[in-house]
Design a protein around this motif. Structure first.
Motif, PDB file in Angstrom:
ATOM      1  N   TRP A 191       3.901  48.922  -2.921  1.00  0.00           N
ATOM      2  CA  TRP A 191       4.076  48.116  -1.710  1.00  0.00           C
ATOM      3  C   TRP A 191       5.512  47.589  -1.658  1.00  0.00           C
ATOM      4  O   TRP A 191       5.965  46.926  -2.579  1.00  0.00           O
ATOM      5  N   ARG A 192       6.257  47.938  -0.620  1.00  0.00           N
ATOM      6  CA  ARG A 192       7.619  47.437  -0.436  1.00  0.00           C
ATOM      7  C   ARG A 192       7.651  46.541   0.797  1.00  0.00           C
ATOM      8  O   ARG A 192       7.153  46.905   1.854  1.00  0.00           O
ATOM      9  N   GLN A 193       8.200  45.361   0.627  1.00  0.00           N
ATOM     10  CA  GLN A 193       8.293  44.397   1.728  1.00  0.00           C
ATOM     11  C   GLN A 193       9.605  43.654   1.553  1.00  0.00           C
ATOM     12  O   GLN A 193       9.816  42.999   0.521  1.00  0.00           O
ATOM     13  N   ASP A 194      10.491  43.756   2.557  1.00  0.00           N
ATOM     14  CA  ASP A 194      11.839  43.219   2.399  1.00  0.00           C
ATOM     15  C   ASP A 194      11.888  41.691   2.299  1.00  0.00           C
ATOM     16  O   ASP A 194      12.804  41.128   1.715  1.00  0.00           O
ATOM     17  N   GLY A 226       6.159  45.268   5.916  1.00  0.00           N
ATOM     18  CA  GLY A 226       5.869  45.937   4.650  1.00  0.00           C
ATOM     19  C   GLY A 226       5.280  47.316   4.828  1.00  0.00           C
ATOM     20  O   GLY A 226       4.740  47.632   5.884  1.00  0.00           O
ATOM     21  N   GLU A 263       5.577  52.897  -0.387  1.00  0.00           N
ATOM     22  CA  GLU A 263       6.528  53.973  -0.631  1.00  0.00           C
ATOM     23  C   GLU A 263       6.145  54.682  -1.920  1.00  0.00           C
ATOM     24  O   GLU A 263       5.660  54.062  -2.861  1.00  0.00           O
ATOM     25  N   ASN A 308      12.982  51.267 -11.819  1.00  0.00           N
ATOM     26  CA  ASN A 308      14.066  50.482 -11.217  1.00  0.00           C
ATOM     27  C   ASN A 308      15.445  50.987 -11.653  1.00  0.00           C
ATOM     28  O   ASN A 308      16.382  50.983 -10.857  1.00  0.00           O
ATOM     29  N   VAL A 351      12.469  47.645  -7.186  1.00  0.00           N
ATOM     30  CA  VAL A 351      11.200  47.000  -6.809  1.00  0.00           C
ATOM     31  C   VAL A 351      11.153  45.607  -7.446  1.00  0.00           C
ATOM     32  O   VAL A 351      11.306  45.458  -8.652  1.00  0.00           O
ATOM     33  N   GLU A 352      10.929  44.595  -6.615  1.00  0.00           N
ATOM     34  CA  GLU A 352      10.813  43.210  -7.105  1.00  0.00           C
ATOM     35  C   GLU A 352       9.418  43.003  -7.682  1.00  0.00           C
ATOM     36  O   GLU A 352       8.430  43.323  -7.027  1.00  0.00           O
ATOM     37  N   LYS A 361       8.632  39.023  -1.721  1.00  0.00           N
ATOM     38  CA  LYS A 361       9.320  40.324  -1.609  1.00  0.00           C
ATOM     39  C   LYS A 361       8.541  41.334  -2.459  1.00  0.00           C
ATOM     40  O   LYS A 361       8.142  41.009  -3.583  1.00  0.00           O
ATOM     41  N   ASP A 362       8.350  42.518  -1.924  1.00  0.00           N
ATOM     42  CA  ASP A 362       7.666  43.608  -2.621  1.00  0.00           C
ATOM     43  C   ASP A 362       6.368  43.150  -3.299  1.00  0.00           C
ATOM     44  O   ASP A 362       5.398  42.838  -2.629  1.00  0.00           O
ATOM     45  N   LEU A 363       6.393  43.089  -4.645  1.00  0.00           N
ATOM     46  CA  LEU A 363       5.169  42.760  -5.394  1.00  0.00           C
ATOM     47  C   LEU A 363       5.152  41.300  -5.856  1.00  0.00           C
ATOM     48  O   LEU A 363       4.283  40.895  -6.618  1.00  0.00           O
TER      49      LEU A 363
END
Lengths: 249, 229
Positions: free
Chosen positions: A8-11, A17, A20, A41, A52-53, A111-113
């Motif tokens: 899951w990617r979310q800026d 989100g 990817e 990463n 990825v966070e 953000k992300d995870l």
């Protein structure tokens, strides 16, 4: 071992989100899940892409910072461990692994995870403490406590506040976390004095923050990395009902 | 987020839900106990049923319980929906891979089995209870004179012997009831704070036995008349 990762990617908090897909190869079966993400990463940084966070700190399974929902389970497929103590040997070679953040209205994605779990801190601030200084270890040892109560209180105190209970619960209920924190103090002489006010205040805060109700599905107990029992939820309910019974309001 | 003005704590809501549910659990046993006399388990089973129906329809204490029972139904249903809506809101965005964590089958579908039972209850009330209140008419072909409740045995036997659809609907509903009750029984105890390492496994077993006895008990009646016609 080789894996396809669906992450899951979310800026940011306001971004919609999306998932990817990434491929990682030559991963050691003894690598932890977080080490595998570190390798991913590194690859992303090499390609000038945003890594990825994800939350992590001690990587020893005791801080409660890692919070990954892996293939439909908080902290992944292994029992009684956090994601940092989960090793890649628990997955099949070539497997597609889906990684999502904790999903709860009270835990918004940063953000992300990475999610904001300060809701747990707010519940503790509402009453998860003893108001007076109760001294140091020698003072505590001078107060007799039965072994049974000490063990039960310790079980509650073992909660690391990771939020896996909320993530696993179909209602995103924080009952197991709140119950563990209420139990650990209600069972001991130092905490007993404020037990009723504490139960009422912490439960009111839990409700206010938008956590769901307990449906007694016990998914929280199944996923808790510290294997905290739902019997603490029953104790929380007793504490709450007792507080209501004796309320002077 | 809950409004400050009228605030019921989550545990208060669950407690009310559990107490109303436990009352319904008790009522189901009484209901089943009387209904079993629809079956030829004794020579004068029809008379016993009529006598019980007469008692339930006229006894002043039972009349009070009837009001409590209706209140329990309404409270249980309304509170169940309120709690469920809060729960849906609490999740927010759903997972892509949903719910692989272990949880019992019944516990995941309480609202769904609850809705199925509620729909059945409407049908059941139209078939029986509302006739007594003079709201609905008995199904065509059944001969029911006042007081209606003392002819519920004839009505039930007629319904199950002649209307296959009703028999099937009743039997399906008892399936949903079994799943609902299996979780409900032990869940109510847990909600009321009654969890004990020694007694909780027994409570869970009693709950399962109760769910089986009630659902199988009620199922036998339409099944018997469906087969014997």
């Amino acid at each position: 071992m080789n894996f396809t990762l669906k992450i899951w990617r979310q800026d940011g908090p306001k971004d919609k989100g999306r998932f990817e897909k990434y491929k990682v190869s030559d991963i050691s079966a003894d690598a932890s899940f977080l080490e595998m993400l570190d390798i991913l990463n590194e690859q992303l940084v090499d390609k000038f892409q945003t890594p990825v966070e994800f939350d992590h700190d001690c990587r020893e399974g005791i801080c409660g910072t890692c919070s990954l929902y892996i293939n439909g389970r908080p902290h992944g497929p292994d029992e009684a461990v956090t994601a940092c103590q989960l090793h890649m040997r628990h997955f099949k070679d070539g497997e597609t692994i889906t990684v999502e953040p904790w999903r709860a209205t009270a835990f918004p994605v940063i953000k992300d995870l990475m999610v904001d779990r300060s809701a747990f801190d707010k519940i503790i601030q509402a009453g998860g403490y003893v108001s007076v200084n109760t001294g140091s270890a020698p003072d505590a040892n001078s107060i007799p406590v039965t072994k049974k109560d000490a063990d039960l209180a310790f079980e509650g105190a073992a909660c690391i506040g990771c939020g896996a209970c909320v993530a696993a619960c179909k209602n995103a209920s924080a009952s197991l976390f709140v119950a563990a924190k209420i139990s650990q103090m209600a069972l001991l002489p130092q905490g007993k004095v404020e037990a009723k006010e504490r139960a009422e205040a912490m439960i009111a805060k839990m409700d206010e923050l938008g956590f769901g109700n307990c449906s007694n599905t016990y998914a929280c107990e199944a996923e808790c990395p510290k294997e905290i029992s739902v019997s603490h939820i029953a104790r929380m309910n007793r504490e709450f009902l007792n507080a209501k019974k004796d309320s002077e309001k | 987020m809950k409004k400050k003005g009228f605030y019921w704590a989550s545990i208060t809501e669950k407690t009310v839900l559990a107490i109303a549910g436990l009352f319904l659990i008790l009522f189901l046993l009484v209901h089943l106990g009387i209904n079993l006399f629809l079956l030829p388990i004794a020579e004068n089973h029809q008379e016993i049923f009529k006598e019980a129906a007469h008692f339930m329809g006229t006894n002043p204490v039972v009349k009070v319980f009837e009001v409590i029972l209706m209140a329990a139904f309404i409270i249980h249903i309304v509170m169940g929906i309120v709690v469920q809506v809060q729960n849906w809101k609490a999740r927010g965005k759903r997972y892509a891979v949903y719910g692989k964590s272990y949880s019992s089958f019944g516990s995941r579908f309480m609202i769904h089995t609850g809705i199925a039972i509620f729909l059945f209850l409407i049908l059941h009330f139209i078939n029986f209870y509302f006739i007594r209140l003079g709201i609905t008419e008995p199904i065509a072909g059944a001969d029911v004179t006042a007081p209606a409740e003392e002819h519920f045995n004839e009505l039930a036997i007629y319904l199950f012997s002649n209307e296959v659809l009703y028999s099937v609907l009743y039997i399906v509903a008892f399936g949903f009831l079994a799943v609902h009750l299996n979780h409900a029984f032990q869940s109510a105890f847990q909600t009321l704070g009654l969890n004990h390492p020694k007694y909780t496994p027994t409570i869970k077993k009693i709950g399962t036995i109760y769910a089986i006895v009630v659902s199988v008990g009620f199922t036998i009646i339409p099944l018997y008349y469906l087969i014997t016609g």
